[in-house]
Design a protein around this motif. Structure first.
Motif, short mmCIF file in Angstrom:
data_model
loop_
_atom_site.label_atom_id
_atom_site.label_comp_id
_atom_site.label_asym_id
_atom_site.label_seq_id
_atom_site.Cartn_x
_atom_site.Cartn_y
_atom_site.Cartn_z
N PHE A 31 0.87 -1.18 0.00
CA PHE A 31 0.00 0.00 0.00
C PHE A 31 0.90 1.22 0.00
N ARG A 32 1.16 1.77 -1.18
CA ARG A 32 2.12 2.86 -1.31
C ARG A 32 1.66 4.12 -0.59
N GLU A 33 0.37 4.40 -0.65
CA GLU A 33 -0.12 5.65 -0.05
C GLU A 33 0.00 5.64 1.47
N ASP A 34 0.00 4.45 2.09
CA ASP A 34 0.11 4.35 3.55
C ASP A 34 1.50 3.91 4.00
N ARG A 36 2.73 0.94 3.79
CA ARG A 36 2.54 -0.31 4.53
C ARG A 36 2.57 -1.51 3.58
N SER A 70 -1.56 -5.30 7.89
CA SER A 70 -0.38 -4.65 7.30
C SER A 70 0.59 -4.20 8.39
#
Length: 120
Positions: A31-34, A36, A70
């Motif tokens: 999850f690039r935006e987080d 994670r 995650s």
């Protein structure tokens, strides 16, 4: 566009911090935006699920299931050989060929191991 992460789906990583420290597993999702990642067999949590459309074709029986949650990407390191390594990038000059047969020079970014300098 989101931030670029050094870890990719399919990489084998080792957890370096947290309750699962020392565990190794394959990255299932990123999850690039987080910032994670979900790692196979790491940070397993119990989820309580409700009964949905009981008896239906895609019915969910409900109950408690165990799934991976995650973890932050800073808590994992890429496994290389029998140790772990940091990741760097190198820009390689490559010659590419067009469909009509002509060639042109381009630059390709490749991931490298900071420990050995080899391409990953």
């Amino acid at each position: 566009m989101g931030k670029s992460l050094n870890i990719k789906k399919g990489d084998t990583v080792k957890v370096i911090a947290g309750k699962d420290k020392g565990a190794q597993g394959k990255v299932i999702a990123v999850f690039r935006e987080d910032d994670r990642v979900i790692v196979e067999g790491v940070n397993r949590v119990k989820k309580h699920t409700k009964v949905v459309n009981q008896g239906g074709r895609d019915g969910n029986t409900g109950g408690i299931i165990t799934a991976e949650a995650s973890i932050h990407v800073s808590n994992v390191m890429l496994v290389e050989g029998d140790g772990v390594t940091r990741i760097g990038f190198r820009r390689d000059e490559v010659t590419k060929r067009r469909s009509d047969g002509t060639t042109y020079d381009a630059v390709r970014s490749v991931r490298i191991s900071r420990k050995t300098g080899e391409e990953i």
